[in-house]
Design an enzyme around this catalytic site. Structure first.
Site, PDB file in Angstrom:
ATOM      1  N   GLU A 381       0.835  -1.215   0.000  1.00 53.00           N
ATOM      2  CA  GLU A 381       0.000   0.000   0.000  1.00 53.00           C
ATOM      3  C   GLU A 381       0.865   1.259   0.000  1.00 53.00           C
ATOM      4  O   GLU A 381       0.551   2.236  -0.676  1.00 53.00           O
ATOM      5  CB  GLU A 381      -0.951   0.001   1.206  1.00 53.00           C
ATOM      6  CG  GLU A 381      -1.989  -1.125   1.194  1.00 53.00           C
ATOM      7  CD  GLU A 381      -2.798  -1.203  -0.077  1.00 53.00           C
ATOM      8  OE1 GLU A 381      -2.994  -0.171  -0.754  1.00 53.00           O
ATOM      9  OE2 GLU A 381      -3.222  -2.316  -0.438  1.00 53.00           O
ATOM     10  N   HIS A 508     -12.367  -7.941  -6.239  1.00 51.12           N
ATOM     11  CA  HIS A 508     -12.194  -7.176  -7.481  1.00 51.12           C
ATOM     12  C   HIS A 508     -13.283  -7.447  -8.511  1.00 51.12           C
ATOM     13  O   HIS A 508     -13.458  -6.654  -9.429  1.00 51.12           O
ATOM     14  CB  HIS A 508     -10.813  -7.465  -8.064  1.00 51.12           C
ATOM     15  CG  HIS A 508      -9.701  -7.130  -7.110  1.00 51.12           C
ATOM     16  ND1 HIS A 508      -9.432  -7.895  -5.995  1.00 51.12           N
ATOM     17  CD2 HIS A 508      -8.820  -6.102  -7.081  1.00 51.12           C
ATOM     18  CE1 HIS A 508      -8.422  -7.360  -5.324  1.00 51.12           C
ATOM     19  NE2 HIS A 508      -8.036  -6.271  -5.954  1.00 51.12           N
TER      20      HIS A 508
HETATM   21  O1  X8Z Z   1      -5.983  -6.024  -3.912  1.00 53.25           O
HETATM   22  C1  X8Z Z   1      -4.807  -6.085  -3.643  1.00 53.25           C
HETATM   23  C2  X8Z Z   1      -4.150  -5.005  -2.776  1.00 53.25           C
HETATM   24  C3  X8Z Z   1      -4.772  -3.680  -2.993  1.00 53.25           C
HETATM   25  S1  X8Z Z   1      -4.444  -3.018  -4.561  1.00 53.25           S
HETATM   26  C4  X8Z Z   1      -4.283  -5.362  -1.330  1.00 53.25           C
HETATM   27  N1  X8Z Z   1      -4.054  -7.150  -4.061  1.00 53.25           N
HETATM   28  C5  X8Z Z   1      -4.633  -8.239  -4.837  1.00 53.25           C
HETATM   29  C6  X8Z Z   1      -5.617  -9.059  -4.026  1.00 53.25           C
HETATM   30  O2  X8Z Z   1      -5.654  -8.919  -2.803  1.00 53.25           O
HETATM   31  O3  X8Z Z   1      -6.336  -9.861  -4.618  1.00 53.25           O
HETATM   32  C7  X8Z Z   1      -2.622  -7.332  -3.843  1.00 53.25           C
HETATM   33  C8  X8Z Z   1      -2.284  -8.651  -4.445  1.00 53.25           C
HETATM   34  C9  X8Z Z   1      -3.468  -9.082  -5.269  1.00 53.25           C
HETATM   35 ZN    ZN Z   2      -2.485  -2.441  -4.779  1.00 56.87          ZN
END
Ligand code: X8Z
Ligand code: ZN
Length: 608
Positions: A381, A508
């Site tokens: 972060e 996501h």
């Molecule tokens: O979403 C994230 C970060 C914030 S950009 C914590 N990541 C992905 C996830 O958690 O799925 C980092 C690695 C992959």
């Molecule tokens: Zn990130």
């Protein structure tokens, strides 16, 4: 919303349209407008940047308030603020077409191009639907709970509690229950997601893209198809390394859980990897570590015994960046960030970095717990934050990463320098493991980084199919599990539910954040690491290199960070690495000794 809150780009992906003809010339002919001049184009860009910057500020603040306090009211306010931003971004995106082809400066040509990489939702009703659904789905994700006993609120678990069970429990029945419990939650917003996809696609098509997936693939300074081919090339490069790890972990899981739970061949049940999405496997380290491994590499014990709280953990992160010559985080960062999960309200716990006024009002939002995993995520972060700070002097449209994968790779690169030796320096690890313990350290890293690769790749393979219509809502789960089996080699722990929505159990997907960025970030961070170690004058195995306190490496990095989105990403990559293509040889080099070791182990264990 995006985990990395750079609204310059977020706005660009949220365009709107009017009945404006695709060709600017045709439009000017129809409306008898005089052909635009260079001076007009320059004025247009200036106005557009000022307008977008202001709206981005408001939308960011509304989103911050919403995600740190989910209520019906904050949801509505955030959706409305996004709608205003989306309306302006759309008008500007369409108007931008008039100026295509003018002899502008390279910077202005790039700005015009960036402005047109956006959705165009011309119907105001659709626009409202789009922003409402987006806000509602991320809120639903943030609030979701699984109740172990129906009607008993004290039996309800939030995602954080379930993730802890997935990480720590070795009881396959409990793991399966929790896995299934979480995956039931997304069914509630499947209908909303289906509607959202339809509206989003309409917007992409109005801007001339085949669908939203094609628009996403167009954000990388190359044609959409070339990006798809490039990521496939990278996947093929790393696949043998993943296959070795998958086989090694299978053999160890069979020893742990028995042959009835873990099959000899074919995909492995997804609830056994110490992670809700089987996307990173570091929580399996105690099960899979080499027998010869005696040194502890887990910082969790030290964090707990030394009473280092969430802010303290973040201060360790800051210390790494300042050791590279970067500035201290502004006082407001410490006052305004959200470091722990509040008890009195619902929040979106998924970690994110925010840049609220495009200057120095930067914050993180994270529900930090004292674990090695969170210690790494803090460095991730802060990478976003230091990128934001580094490009704050750029014009608004260049306040972004060279591409979104760069944004995700910055902090991870720094975290690769969080070696046992460095942790020992900080007093977070009692002893520095000697070279004989390197395999264990490498294996721990591979469980984080190599295990992630197929997941990072397949999430958008699925979404590209969803957006193109190749995967219909009735087949969402079927296609999702085909891809998870094909790439990750994992399978659903129980038969699919009718009308299930397992993909929606990933943040996501619910929040509609493109995911290829993480796949390419996992390749890029090793390229950055290799180059920065070289800059620091380091020679030796890459896993032992830490650029801590190296100002020369820091300067090189900072120079790239401050470019922001002003140049195509190949140039930014070249500035640090001297290479202008993404290349998996760095990650392969890094793990080469481990690959040799795993292959030998696999051969040995397969005999048993
Ligand atoms: O979403 C994230 C970060 C914030 S950009 C914590 N990541 C992905 C996830 O958690 O799925 C980092 C690695 C992959
Ligand atoms: Zn990130």
């Amino acid at each position: 919303m995006r985990p990395q809150k750079k609204l310059a780009i977020a706005l660009l992906t949220l365009g709107i349209a009017s009945a404006y003809p695709a060709s600017a010339h045709a439009a000017d002919k129809q409306t008898k407008r005089a052909a635009p001049t260079v001076a007009e184009a320059e004025q247009f860009l200036k106005n557009a940047e000022a307008r977008l910057e202001k709206l981005s500020d408001t939308a960011q603040r509304a989103a911050w308030v919403y995600e740190t306090n989910i209520t019906d009211d904050t949801e509505t306010i955030s959706a409305q603020a996004n709608e205003l931003a989306l309306t302006a971004a759309g008008e500007i995106a369409l108007e931008a077409r008039r100026y295509n082809g003018l002899p502008l400066s390279a910077d202005n040509k790039r700005k015009l191009k960036l402005l047109q990489l956006s959705l165009a939702i011309s119907d105001p009703k659709d626009r409202e639907t789009y922003t409402r659904l987006a806000a509602s789905m991320s809120g639903d994700y943030g609030k979701a709970k699984y109740c172990r006993k129906a009607g008993d609120p004290t039996s309800c678990l939030d995602l954080g509690q379930m993730e802890k069970i997935m990480a720590e429990s070795r009881d396959p029945a409990l793991l399966k229950e929790v896995w299934l419990g979480w995956h039931q939650q997304s069914v509630k917003y499947k209908d909303n997601y289906v509607k959202y996809v339809t509206v989003s696609n309409k917007g992409a098509r109005e801007m001339g893209f085949a669908d939203t997936g094609a628009m996403w693939r167009s954000q990388y300074d190359m044609p959409a198809d070339a990006f798809a081919a490039d990521t496939e090339r990278l996947w093929q490069q790393v696949k043998p390394l993943y296959d070795s790890l998958h086989m090694y972990v299978r053999l160890k899981l069979r020893q742990q859980y028995g042959k009835d739970v873990v099959p000899k061949e074919g995909p492995i049940p997804a609830h056994l990897f110490g992670n809700m999405w089987s996307q990173s496997w570091e929580n399996l380290y105690p099960i899979v570590k080499p027998q010869t491994q005696t040194a502890s590499i887990d910082v969790a014990d030290a964090l707990k015994s030394k009473n280092i709280d969430a802010k303290g953990m973040t201060q360790f992160g800051e210390k790494f960046y300042t050791s590279l010559g970067m500035e201290k985080l502004p006082e407001s960062f410490w006052q305004k960030s959200l470091f722990t999960k509040p008890r009195d309200r619902e929040v979106v716990c998924h970690a994110s970095a925010w840049d609220l006024n495009n200057l120095t009002d930067v914050r993180i939002k994270m529900c930090i717990t004292p674990t090695a995993e969170d210690f790494m995520t803090i460095h991730h972060e802060l990478g976003h934050i230091y990128y934001d700070l580094a490009y704050r002097k750029q014009p608004f449209l260049f306040k972004g990463g060279a591409n979104d994968g760069f944004h995700e790779a910055i902090g991870d690169t720094v975290a690769l320098s969080v070696t046992p030796e460095y942790l020992n320096k900080l007093g977070l690890l009692k002893e520095v493991p000697d070279a004989s313990q390197d395999i264990g350290v490498l294996l721990d890293r591979a469980l984080q980084k190599v295990a992630f690769l197929p997941f990072g790749y397949m999430v958008d393979q699925w979404r590209w199919k969803v957006y193109s219509g190749q995967a219909k809502p009735a087949d969402y789960d079927k296609v999702w599990w085909e891809l998870r089996e094909k790439y990750q080699g994992v399978k659903r722990p129980a038969p699919m539910e009718a009308n299930g929505f397992d993909a929606g159990a990933k943040y996501h997907v619910a929040a509609d954040v493109a995911y290829s960025r993480y796949f390419i970030a996992h390749i890029l961070q090793f390229q950055f690491h290799r180059a920065l170690c070289r800059e620091a004058g380091y020679v030796g195995p890459l896993n032992r290199c830490s650029i801590y306190e190296n100002k020369k490496a820091g300067e090189k990095y900072q120079a790239m960070l401050s470019m922001g989105a002003s140049r195509p990403w190949n140039e930014a990559l070249k500035a640090v690495t001297g290479e202008d293509q993404m290349d998996a040889t760095a990650i392969l080099d890094y793990f080469a000794p481990l690959k040799v070791w795993m292959d030998a182990q696999n051969k040995e264990m397969s005999k048993e």
